[in-house]
Design a protein around this motif. Structure first.
Motif, PDB file in Angstrom:
ATOM      1  N   ILE A 252      34.251  37.242  35.618  1.00 32.75           N
ATOM      2  CA  ILE A 252      34.296  38.685  35.861  1.00 32.75           C
ATOM      3  C   ILE A 252      32.870  39.212  35.757  1.00 32.75           C
ATOM      4  CG2 ILE A 252      34.988  40.887  34.834  1.00 32.75           C
ATOM      5  CD1 ILE A 252      37.735  39.772  34.457  1.00 32.75           C
ATOM      6  N   LEU A 253      32.453  39.939  36.777  1.00 33.09           N
ATOM      7  CA  LEU A 253      31.067  40.415  36.846  1.00 33.09           C
ATOM      8  C   LEU A 253      31.016  41.940  36.960  1.00 33.09           C
ATOM      9  CD1 LEU A 253      29.691  37.800  39.450  1.00 33.09           C
ATOM     10  CD2 LEU A 253      29.715  37.621  36.936  1.00 33.09           C
ATOM     11  N   TYR A 267      36.206  40.161  39.970  1.00 32.81           N
ATOM     12  CA  TYR A 267      36.280  38.711  39.735  1.00 32.81           C
ATOM     13  C   TYR A 267      35.568  38.038  40.903  1.00 32.81           C
ATOM     14  CZ  TYR A 267      37.635  34.533  37.415  1.00 32.81           C
ATOM     15  OH  TYR A 267      37.552  33.366  36.704  1.00 32.81           O
ATOM     16  N   PHE A 268      34.780  37.047  40.621  1.00 24.11           N
ATOM     17  CA  PHE A 268      33.987  36.394  41.676  1.00 24.11           C
ATOM     18  C   PHE A 268      34.162  34.886  41.545  1.00 24.11           C
ATOM     19  CE2 PHE A 268      30.635  34.954  44.296  1.00 24.11           C
ATOM     20  CZ  PHE A 268      30.200  36.005  45.085  1.00 24.11           C
ATOM     21  N   ILE A 269      34.606  34.254  42.622  1.00 26.04           N
ATOM     22  CA  ILE A 269      34.835  32.795  42.594  1.00 26.04           C
ATOM     23  C   ILE A 269      33.798  32.100  43.481  1.00 26.04           C
ATOM     24  CG2 ILE A 269      36.492  30.931  43.099  1.00 26.04           C
ATOM     25  CD1 ILE A 269      38.717  32.954  42.540  1.00 26.04           C
ATOM     26  N   PRO A 332      36.168  34.477  47.915  1.00 25.88           N
ATOM     27  CA  PRO A 332      37.272  35.071  47.143  1.00 25.88           C
ATOM     28  C   PRO A 332      36.763  35.927  45.985  1.00 25.88           C
ATOM     29  CG  PRO A 332      37.337  32.638  47.107  1.00 25.88           C
ATOM     30  CD  PRO A 332      36.017  33.044  47.661  1.00 25.88           C
ATOM     31  N   VAL A 333      37.031  37.238  46.054  1.00 21.86           N
ATOM     32  CA  VAL A 333      36.664  38.171  44.980  1.00 21.86           C
ATOM     33  C   VAL A 333      37.864  39.083  44.731  1.00 21.86           C
ATOM     34  CG1 VAL A 333      34.191  38.227  45.496  1.00 21.86           C
ATOM     35  CG2 VAL A 333      35.728  39.837  46.645  1.00 21.86           C
ATOM     36  N   GLY A 334      37.887  39.696  43.579  1.00 24.35           N
ATOM     37  CA  GLY A 334      38.996  40.608  43.285  1.00 24.35           C
ATOM     38  C   GLY A 334      38.529  41.757  42.426  1.00 24.35           C
ATOM     39  N   PRO A 335      38.570  42.983  42.959  1.00 23.29           N
ATOM     40  CA  PRO A 335      38.189  44.126  42.132  1.00 23.29           C
ATOM     41  C   PRO A 335      39.158  44.266  40.963  1.00 23.29           C
ATOM     42  CG  PRO A 335      39.139  44.871  44.222  1.00 23.29           C
ATOM     43  CD  PRO A 335      39.035  43.384  44.302  1.00 23.29           C
TER      44      PRO A 335
END
Ligand code: CAO
Length: 420
Positions: A252-253, A267-269, A332-335
């Motif tokens: 998580i960034l 979230y950053f993969i 793949p990222v997720g706010p």
């Protein structure tokens, strides 16, 4: 026509684990008859009250599309009515403390004698064994099922997750057991017992952590940030903070605005397949070929540095800008979406996962609709029943009481005050 149309459920559940199960069955079309103690009802009706005099959101959000009958299952007439309900229903679902049903005189053997086709489904805290008689709530299950020991940060205490994996998670497991038992009954003609212990349900959801427990014997868990920080592993799966549980490292960034907004994060993969695109996006194109950075194995001991660099980039963008830039590149990222944002999410409203419901006591409220979508069995979310709202209707229409017989049951006090 609904998937479970014609299936009658005797819903003897309370609090969260059982009610989530029967609510799902109701959404799939079953007729769910919730049995509640006269004058009292499910304890959650009066827990965490936000509008005095009205059923709480805790109750309403777990009991949609059900009917409610008040019934004292401990007096003689109440037992007679319960016996008729057992005869009339396909499934009895309960999550009482261990032994409570037996103490009422309704052991599995008795229930089976009354209706050999019935399926009796139970949530208990633990399966058979040393702890089988314990009462269990959500967080106890998260602790006993391995979740708490593996959640949180390495330097902090074990942690509870906000997702109700002990209650709602076990409710889901139970629902699958019930539907499977109904399917088997089509061929066998017999009912059966279905048991979903909360410890087992939580463990099932933590299966990747048991995977890691065994991998530990082969060496350190290289994808954990603990490895890249050079901290030695102990003998049990450690807490992994926000590390990804899979083969592609993730964290998580911070994003733009993180100082004032507790949810300005993403979230950053660093998925292997798109590593080169990640390098371009964050402005480090030479990492694509530089020794120590080009392959996933080489990067493992540098993940802290790599994510720090990615974070320098994400901090220049809002969480939604990160999504808008990365999505077209297949990164793949997720706010991190807050509950406030979820309440306002147009997409979730369009699919019926977020719905507004009218309630006679509390007015309009927002709830989570059915998360499972069947193309041939649409769901209409209906408000939860008031306590005993359907007592007369169930006595008359489901159980066939009428005339003097009905008057006798009502006068006995076994079914509380008749509301209509
Ligand atoms: N008529 C008469 N009596 C009734 C009744 C009715 N309609 N409905 C319930 N009762 C009685 C029960 O028979 C029981 O009486 P006894 O103790 O005399 O046998 C009594 O009400 C209390 O039931 P309970 O023990 O199940 O409830 P509790 O509040 O003390 O415990 C809980 C709650 C959740 C800890 C316990 O039910 C439990 O461990 N359930 C299994 C695990 C579970 O589902 N936990 C998750 C709940 S959600 O977090």
């Amino acid at each position: 026509m609904k998937a479970l149309e014609g299936v009658k459920i005797l819903d003897f559940t309370h609090v969260q684990s059982g009610p989530t199960c029967t609510q799902l069955l109701a959404w799939l079309g079953a007729d769910v008859i919730k049995v509640e103690r006269p004058g009292v009802g499910d304890a959650t009706r009066k827990q965490l009250v936000d509008k005095p005099g009205a059923d709480s959101l805790y109750f309403t959000m777990l009991n949609h599309n059900k009917r409610s009958i008040e019934l004292n299952s401990k007096n003689e007439t109440g037992k007679e009515v319960l016996t008729r309900l057992i005869k009339a229903c396909d499934v009895l679902v309960e999550n009482f403390a261990p032994g409570a049903l037996d103490r009422m005189g309704f052991s599995w053997e008795n229930i089976q004698r009354i209706n050999p086709r019935i399926i009796m489904a139970s949530v208990k805290g633990f399966g058979p064994g040393k702890y089988e008689n314990c009462k269990v709530y959500e967080n106890v299950a998260q602790c006993s099922g391995g979740s708490a020991s593996t959640t949180g940060f390495l330097d902090g205490p074990p942690m509870i997750t906000g997702a109700q994996i002990g209650d709602s998670g076990t409710g889901l497991h139970l629902a699958l057991g019930i539907v499977s038992a109904l399917f088997q009954r089509e061929k066998s003609g017999r009912g059966q017992r279905v048991l979903a212990p909360m410890q087992d349900g939580v463990l099932n959801l933590c299966r990747v952590k048991l995977r890691d427990q065994q991998r530990l014997s082969a060496g350190p868990l290289t994808e954990y940030s603990q490895f890249s920080s050079g901290i030695e592993f102990g003998d049990a799966t450690p807490r992994a903070g926000n590390d990804s549980g899979g083969g592609h490292p993730g964290r998580i960034l911070k994003c733009k605005g993180w100082r004032n907004d507790p949810n300005a994060y993403t979230y950053f993969i660093t998925q292997t397949a798109v590593w080169e695109k990640i390098c371009d996006v964050i402005g480090e194109p030479e990492w694509k070929t530089r020794e120590g950075y080009a392959t996933p194995a080489e990067r493992l001991d540098k993940l802290d540095d790599i994510f720090n660099r990615i974070e320098q980039w994400t901090m220049t963008k809002t969480k939604f800008e990160v999504m808008d830039i990365c999505n077209p590149l297949d990164i793949p990222v997720g706010p991190i979406i807050s509950m406030k944002e979820i309440m306002e999410d147009e997409g979730l409203r369009r699919t019926g996962t977020i719905v507004d419901v009218d309630h006679p006591e509390r007015g309009r409220y927002t709830t989570v609709g059915c998360p499972i979508k069947l193309s041939d069995s649409p769901v209409d979310v209906e408000r939860s029943p008031l306590l005993g709202e359907h007592t007369r209707e169930i006595l008359e229409d489901v159980l066939g009481y009428g005339g003097e017989d009905l008057a006798r049951v009502i006068e006995s006090g076994a079914v509380g005050e008749i509301k209509s």
